[in-house]
Write an enzyme that holds these catalytic residues in place. Structure first.
Site, PDB file in Angstrom:
ATOM      1  N   GLU A 125       0.889  -1.169   0.000  1.00 55.14           N
ATOM      2  CA  GLU A 125       0.000   0.000   0.000  1.00 55.14           C
ATOM      3  C   GLU A 125       0.915   1.203   0.000  1.00 55.14           C
ATOM      4  O   GLU A 125       1.522   1.526   1.017  1.00 55.14           O
ATOM      5  CB  GLU A 125      -0.856   0.000   1.276  1.00 55.14           C
ATOM      6  N   CYS A 150      -2.571   8.800   3.116  1.00 47.83           N
ATOM      7  CA  CYS A 150      -2.261   8.204   1.812  1.00 47.83           C
ATOM      8  C   CYS A 150      -3.375   8.477   0.804  1.00 47.83           C
ATOM      9  O   CYS A 150      -3.164   8.464  -0.395  1.00 47.83           O
ATOM     10  CB  CYS A 150      -2.066   6.707   1.969  1.00 47.83           C
TER      11      CYS A 150
HETATM   12  P1  NAP Z   1       8.341   4.716   4.742  1.00 45.59           P
HETATM   13  O1  NAP Z   1       9.463   5.591   5.106  1.00 45.59           O
HETATM   14  O2  NAP Z   1       8.345   4.086   3.420  1.00 45.59           O
HETATM   15  O3  NAP Z   1       8.270   3.618   5.896  1.00 45.59           O
HETATM   16  C1  NAP Z   1       7.239   2.669   5.914  1.00 45.59           C
HETATM   17  C2  NAP Z   1       7.613   1.543   6.848  1.00 45.59           C
HETATM   18  O4  NAP Z   1       8.698   0.825   6.287  1.00 45.59           O
HETATM   19  C3  NAP Z   1       8.061   1.987   8.232  1.00 45.59           C
HETATM   20  O5  NAP Z   1       7.570   1.091   9.182  1.00 45.59           O
HETATM   21  C4  NAP Z   1       9.563   1.869   8.123  1.00 45.59           C
HETATM   22  O6  NAP Z   1      10.177   1.679   9.371  1.00 45.59           O
HETATM   23  C5  NAP Z   1       9.674   0.624   7.286  1.00 45.59           C
HETATM   24  N1  NAP Z   1      10.961   0.418   6.684  1.00 45.59           N
HETATM   25  C6  NAP Z   1      11.743   1.313   6.056  1.00 45.59           C
HETATM   26  N2  NAP Z   1      12.868   0.706   5.626  1.00 45.59           N
HETATM   27  C7  NAP Z   1      12.794  -0.590   6.009  1.00 45.59           C
HETATM   28  C8  NAP Z   1      13.645  -1.716   5.887  1.00 45.59           C
HETATM   29  N3  NAP Z   1      14.807  -1.638   5.254  1.00 45.59           N
HETATM   30  N4  NAP Z   1      13.224  -2.897   6.398  1.00 45.59           N
HETATM   31  C9  NAP Z   1      12.058  -3.009   7.040  1.00 45.59           C
HETATM   32  N5  NAP Z   1      11.224  -1.971   7.190  1.00 45.59           N
HETATM   33  C10 NAP Z   1      11.578  -0.776   6.680  1.00 45.59           C
HETATM   34  O7  NAP Z   1       6.956   5.478   4.864  1.00 45.59           O
HETATM   35  P2  NAP Z   1       6.440   6.413   6.061  1.00 45.59           P
HETATM   36  O8  NAP Z   1       7.264   7.650   6.045  1.00 45.59           O
HETATM   37  O9  NAP Z   1       6.305   5.678   7.344  1.00 45.59           O
HETATM   38  O10 NAP Z   1       4.969   6.725   5.601  1.00 45.59           O
HETATM   39  C11 NAP Z   1       4.650   7.711   4.660  1.00 45.59           C
HETATM   40  C12 NAP Z   1       4.377   7.130   3.302  1.00 45.59           C
HETATM   41  O11 NAP Z   1       3.468   6.057   3.400  1.00 45.59           O
HETATM   42  C13 NAP Z   1       3.726   8.116   2.365  1.00 45.59           C
HETATM   43  O12 NAP Z   1       4.374   8.058   1.136  1.00 45.59           O
HETATM   44  C14 NAP Z   1       2.282   7.632   2.241  1.00 45.59           C
HETATM   45  O13 NAP Z   1       1.666   7.941   1.026  1.00 45.59           O
HETATM   46  C15 NAP Z   1       2.413   6.179   2.436  1.00 45.59           C
HETATM   47  N6  NAP Z   1       1.196   5.635   3.005  1.00 45.59           N
HETATM   48  C16 NAP Z   1       0.422   4.792   2.252  1.00 45.59           C
HETATM   49  C17 NAP Z   1      -0.721   4.252   2.788  1.00 45.59           C
HETATM   50  C18 NAP Z   1      -1.590   3.308   2.018  1.00 45.59           C
HETATM   51  O14 NAP Z   1      -2.454   2.664   2.613  1.00 45.59           O
HETATM   52  N7  NAP Z   1      -1.434   3.169   0.738  1.00 45.59           N
HETATM   53  C19 NAP Z   1      -1.095   4.553   4.088  1.00 45.59           C
HETATM   54  C20 NAP Z   1      -0.310   5.419   4.815  1.00 45.59           C
HETATM   55  C21 NAP Z   1       0.841   5.945   4.262  1.00 45.59           C
HETATM   56  P3  NAP Z   1      10.996   2.860  10.114  1.00 45.59           P
HETATM   57  O15 NAP Z   1      10.000   3.886  10.454  1.00 45.59           O
HETATM   58  O16 NAP Z   1      11.564   2.174  11.283  1.00 45.59           O
HETATM   59  O17 NAP Z   1      11.998   3.337   9.128  1.00 45.59           O
END
Ligand code: NAP
Length: 672
Positions: A255, A294
């Site tokens: 997602e 999102c």
């Molecule tokens: P993100 O930086 O991509 O992180 C998402 C998740 O991935 C976090 O739990 C992060 O953990 C984890 N992660 C990152 N690198 C990883 C790795 N190497 N191994 C395992 N896990 C890893 O996104 P975010 O900043 O939290 O959220 C914002 C983004 O999410 C926006 O772009 C938004 O559009 C999108 N979003 C989409 C939806 C949907 O349902 N489609 C819903 C909400 C948000 P850490 O925090 O520990 O790095």
């Protein structure tokens, strides 16, 4: 300062040298730390060999009941979560969406689980397929829980809802979860997880929690595990391309972010209810969660002539926004989650502003501390030539308005997002709705139409609902979550099973036509719920149907359709040999044949499903009913639902109708 713990292989693990700092969105001071070196092999072993087997022993209904208890337990203990939520920059209203919205989502899954899934361990997908002439070899699709672990990786913006919307279908499926929330809001996720774990409602090993990084967990997954990821497209690409996930074809649901659009219909001119509605929806999507959603509207697509009125009306609404302490009830927009998130949004705004002119908002933060920013509205006059406005997601209170010439142009612009979670169309014109649906549905996971008729009850462009699919094609990740029972199936394997009806009945925990039947000495309607056996059957005496019966029924009910009354006209009809009995007459006579008139364990007839009339019945034919227990589902402590397979046949033994009869049958009070 909070020390966030992981819950791994049955133990709470404190942060260690690997810990990362978490800051308040309001003061920017450090409020927590999270992260420790985890024994991920032991975590997977605990999930696969302790949690999974314990969950799989329970039926769907057992798990649904526990889900309901878990949601109610969280509800009773939710108040401290609000204080933690304010620290993430969320207002009270934002926190309600996250905390109460998450609890409601879990309750919906609990309720759907009991209504739509069987009280069994196996889910039957679709109908029995007849693969042989005499029916001794059949096919059936079944769904059973995966035998591995579900790893949930969540985004920071809805730490509670994001956790619960994945956890509910996973547990309902019978699969243990390892939850890894985003670190920047893990203090709230950890508190909610602790409440759930300490309730003891789900068996040991059903859920584990990672505060901080997940170490080498993903590198240990195989084809029985699932990754359900929510976050940025960039992280999704990195994680889903890990060699072991590709090699094992490990399921990976993504997602991601998306550039969601909202289209104003050409009919929705200023002073119409739809114009006001459009401004309200856009305002709400920019300010809720400070735009960190999102599903937020990133692109506002309006008819050329209405661009200016939209800018004026939306700017006026945005000028009334009250930014400040998220805990204060009159605050209408809180902060971004962190200063680094704000810096990220500002960098993306720079890209957008190369193609669009800012018409509302300013660079200067409205408050000196924390991660606050003003809402920003941009106007892109030439969206065909632009790129960044369709591709760059500024995950904050930022949206760009752009003009369209005609409906195909509006659709083309909406589709420039390359695949989105949701698009909305605000119109009162059915022609506009239908043309745009055909033009954009393939690019979107959800389409939200709203107008004066539905605006009083509509749930909002940005609100994913547990009943409906959440996810989108292409840029949005190509995944699907929720969508009711569809969401449960993401954690189950669909298997085609072939065999004799007797074996397939045992596998599917449902009697299938062709499997052996059990003839009891007493009428099955004299048996209590727990005494009835699958396959227990009753064959009635035959009853002859006369022409007088047909005429009597016709005049009594008023159904004097010519096929029952006029021999010549009936003969001319391609379906009938001449006058025939009413289908409803057959059903009524069948009830008369199999019913047991005295008070007894059968409490009510609650429905009749899948009725099919297969052969006409002529005057002087005889009707026989055969009633067989197909499936039993416990409903309350006093009664359960018994689904009977009913076959009606004629004097030649040919099937004339089949259906499923639903009855509520009491337990034997002497035994309960
Ligand atoms: P993100 O930086 O991509 O992180 C998402 C998740 O991935 C976090 O739990 C992060 O953990 C984890 N992660 C990152 N690198 C990883 C790795 N190497 N191994 C395992 N896990 C890893 O996104 P975010 O900043 O939290 O959220 C914002 C983004 O999410 C926006 O772009 C938004 O559009 C999108 N979003 C989409 C939806 C949907 O349902 N489609 C819903 C909400 C948000 P850490 O925090 O520990 O790095």
């Amino acid at each position: 300062m909070l020390n966030l713990h992981s819950f791994a292989a049955g133990r709470w693990i404190a942060p260690d040298g690997a810990a990362r700092a978490i800051h308040s969105a309001i003061t920017s001071e450090q409020i927590a730390q999270a992260g420790s070196r985890l024994d991920t092999a032991a975590m997977l072993d605990f999930a696969r060999n302790t949690g999974g087997p314990a969950l799989r022993k329970l039926s769907f209904h057992d798990r649904a009941r526990r889900l309901k208890a878990l949601a109610l337990h969280l509800k009773a203990h939710k108040n401290p979560l609000y204080e933690l939520s304010y620290m993430t920059g969320a207002t009270h209203a934002d926190s309600q969406i996250d905390i109460d919205g998450g609890i409601t989502t879990m309750l919906v899954f609990a309720s759907k689980g009991r209504r739509e899934l069987p009280d069994a361990q196996v889910y039957l997908d679709g109908d029995l397929e007849q693969l042989s002439r005499n029916g001794s070899f059949m096919g059936q699709h079944i769904c059973t829980p995966l035998l591995g672990a579900a790893v949930h990786i969540n985004a920071y913006n809805f730490p509670v809802w994001g956790m619960l919307e994945k956890l509910a279908p996973t547990l309902l499926a019978g699969v243990p979860a390892i939850i890894k929330p985003a670190t920047s809001t893990a203090h709230l996720a950890e508190a909610a997880f602790r409440i759930m774990l300490e309730s003891g409602i789900f068996p040991k090993g059903a859920m584990q929690f990672i505060a901080g990084g997940s170490g080498d967990l993903l590198a240990r997954l195989d084809g029985q595990d699932v990754v359900a990821f929510t976050g940025s497209a960039e992280t999704a690409l990195k994680l889903r391309s890990a060699p072991n996930l590709l090699q094992n074809a490990t399921r990976f649901t993504a997602e991601q972010d998306s550039l969601n659009a909202s289209i104003l219909g050409p009919d929705a001119k200023p002073h119409t209810p739809e114009f006001e509605l459009f401004i309200n929806e856009a305002y709400r999507e920019i300010t809720t969660k400070a735009g960190q959603k999102c599903t937020a509207i990133r692109r506002i697509i309006a008819p050329e002539a209405l661009v200016e009125p939209v800018i004026v009306a939306l700017s006026a609404r945005l000028a009334g926004v009250k930014i400040g302490d998220p805990a204060a009830r009159d605050t209408t927009m809180g902060a971004l989650v962190s200063q680094s998130q704000r810096a990220d949004v500002q960098a993306r705004i720079k890209l957008i502003s190369q193609e669009a002119r800012r018409v509302y908002g300013e660079d200067k933060p409205p408050l000196s501390k924390g991660a606050f920013m003003t809402p920003q509205l941009f106007h892109c006059a030439d969206p065909d030539m632009a790129k960044a406005v369709h591709e760059v997601e500024a995950f904050g209170p930022v949206s760009t308005i752009m003009p369209y010439r005609d409906l195909p142009h509006a659709a083309a612009l909406a589709n420039r997002g390359g695949g989105s979670l949701v698009a909305s169309v605000i119109t009162h014109d059915p022609e506009v709705a239908s043309r745009l649906a055909m033009g954009i549905a393939a690019h979107h996971g959800r389409l939200y139409f709203n107008d004066r008729d539905s605006m009083g009850e509509a749930t909002g462009h940005g609100a994913p609902l547990p009943h409906l699919v959440h996810g989108g094609p292409g840029r949005a990740g190509g995944g699907e979550e929720m969508g009711g029972i569809r969401g449960v199936m993401h954690y189950m394997q669909r298997t085609a099973v072939q065999g004799s009806p007797r074996l397939l009945s045992a596998i599917g925990q449902t009697w299938l036509p062709g499997a052996p039947v059990v003839k009891a000495a007493t009428h099955p309607f004299r048996h209590h719920f727990e005494e009835l056996q699958l396959g227990q059957t009753l064959t009635t005496k035959p009853r002859k149907i006369t022409l007088e019966d047909i005429e009597h029924f016709a005049h009594f009910t008023g159904d004097t359709f010519y096929a029952h009354m006029d021999e010549e006209a009936a003969k001319a009809n391609p379906f009938f040999p001449g006058r025939v009995a009413h289908g409803y007459l057959l059903l009524s006579f069948a009830a008369g044949l199999f019913v047991e008139p005295d008070p007894g364990p059968v409490l009510a007839n609650t429905g009749l499903n899948a009725l099919s009339f297969q052969k006409p019945v002529s005057p002087d034919d005889s009707l026989t009913a055969e009633l067989t227990v197909k499936r039993k589902t416990k409903r309350t402590d006093e009664y359960g639902e018994v689904r009977w397979h009913v076959r009606l046949s004629n004097q030649e033994g040919e099937t004339v109708a089949t259906y499923a009869l639903l009855t509520m049958v009491a337990y034997n009070p002497a035994k309960t």
